[in-house]
Design an enzyme around this catalytic site. Structure first.
Site, mmCIF file in Angstrom:
data_model
loop_
_atom_site.group_PDB
_atom_site.id
_atom_site.type_symbol
_atom_site.label_atom_id
_atom_site.label_comp_id
_atom_site.label_asym_id
_atom_site.label_seq_id
_atom_site.Cartn_x
_atom_site.Cartn_y
_atom_site.Cartn_z
ATOM 1 N N ASP A 1 0.823 -1.203 0.000
ATOM 2 C CA ASP A 1 0.000 0.000 0.000
ATOM 3 C C ASP A 1 0.860 1.257 0.000
ATOM 4 O O ASP A 1 0.574 2.231 -0.710
ATOM 5 C CB ASP A 1 -0.926 -0.012 1.222
ATOM 6 N N ASP B 1 -9.324 -1.729 2.034
ATOM 7 C CA ASP B 1 -9.017 -1.235 3.376
ATOM 8 C C ASP B 1 -10.055 -1.685 4.396
ATOM 9 O O ASP B 1 -9.913 -1.407 5.598
ATOM 10 C CB ASP B 1 -8.942 0.296 3.360
#
Length: 361
Positions: A216, A262
């Site tokens: 990420d 997420d």
């Protein structure tokens, strides 16, 4: 071919600049931003909470395929290849054609994911009216004398009504692209993901979250790939909420967003913590609730940093330390570090199968 090379060169240049890439600038009042991000945080907790309990129920009813340590190690690499591939497709092909293809794909996936959400709601209404005849589809793999059931689908007339309603809802989303429909489908996808994607141990969970932690950071801070992909596709791969809802109502087009990754990635880890809590055969679900609270705190920090620096943030940068940290703190407080890392879903399933066999005998 030259266009592909130019795209790759551009990505390499972005990666070496180490500059933060910003997404769409959000212009809204403090109240509007607070409502928007507060709504996103609240919505993100729903699929994690209910998906975790559905995951536990599913693991008790039948044998579930879980993610192994090897799978967890490979996942960030596979995700990177897929993300990079989508980025190249966006750069080469017309965005309209890509969105049309993705819309067709998500129409069928969305219809399937929404049925389990609709059916419990309409069953009290249609269950008393429609015939109670049930049907069953068995998908069996046969090799020599061995048979393995790959899928067992049971349905009745209420399920068929739910199928029709789900298809109509997905058609409405495909035509209007309304943010409320987007969020309903996004929540359905996230709930299904948390339920079906299962980690087999805390060790595997730490490896997966650790790998995606760096994944990420690189794809958000190192390049514009993540932000470009997230903002280019008009499909429900993210939750969105208008920051100017008070001024423009539900017709707003300026949104705050949160990617489903997420939600699902920390969610499957938190679901594992619930299964660990339930395996101890106590009423306490301390690991689960501590992990859930840590997730919320991590999201709040993510939003605060995003608004402070006005730049897209890799949410897993904050969520991974929060979720894993809460697990270790709880284990240290309870003196269960060894027990925590010795836990395995596979061992629990074997014990359940052995207990069932003994009862049958």
């Amino acid at each position: 071919m030259e266009q592909i090379n130019e795209t790759i060169s551009a990505i390499v240049d972005n990666a070496t600049q180490h500059s933060n890439k910003t997404g769409k600038t959000l212009k809204g009042t403090t109240t509007g931003l607070t409502i928007a991000y507060g709504a996103l945080i609240f919505m993100s907790v729903i699929p994690i909470f209910f998906g975790s309990f559905r995951s536990f129920t599913r693991s008790k009813k039948s044998k579930v395929e879980t993610m192994s340590t090897k799978d967890a190690m490979m996942f960030p690499l596979i995700a990177s290849v897929a993300l990079f591939g989508l980025y190249i497709v966006i750069k080469i092909l017309s965005k309209e054609y890509v969105n049309l293809l993705m819309a067709c794909y998500f129409f069928f996936i969305g219809t399937g994911c929404l049925i389990p959400m609709i059916e419990p709601i309409i069953r009290p209404i249609f269950g008393a009216i429609l015939p109670k005849t049930a049907y069953q589809f068995l998908f069996i793999q046969k090799e020599d004398d061995k048979k393995e059931t790959l899928n067992d689908i049971e349905f009745d007339y209420v399920t068929l009504v739910a199928l029709v309603l789900s298809a109509v809802f997905n058609a409405w989303y495909a035509i209007k692209k309304h943010w409320i429909a987007n969020n309903v489908l996004g929540l359905a996808f996230a709930l299904t993901g948390v339920e079906l994607l299962q980690l087999n141990s805390v060790k595997t969970g730490c490896i997966l979250l650790g790998g995606l932690f760096f994944y990420d950071i690189f794809w958000v801070f190192g390049t514009d790939v993540m932000v470009t992909v997230a903002t280019s596709f008009e499909v429900p791969i993210k939750l969105i909420f208008p920051v100017d809802l008070i001024e423009k109502g539900i017709s707003s087009t300026n949104y705050a967003m949160l990617g489903l990754g997420d939600i699902v990635i920390p969610g499957i880890y938190i679901a594992l913590l619930l299964r660990f809590d339930m395996s101890s055969k106590t009423d306490s679900k301390r690991y689960f609730y501590n992990g859930l609270m840590a997730y919320v705190v991590g999201l709040i920090v993510t939003v605060a940093v995003l608004l402070l620096f006005k730049a897209a943030q890799p949410a897993l940068l904050y969520l991974v330390p929060a979720c894993i940290g809460s697990t270790f703190v709880t284990a240290l407080a309870k003196g269960q570090i060894k027990e925590l890392f010795a836990y395995s879903d596979e061992d629990i399933q074997k014990n359940s199968e052995d207990s069932s066999e003994k009862k049958d005998n």
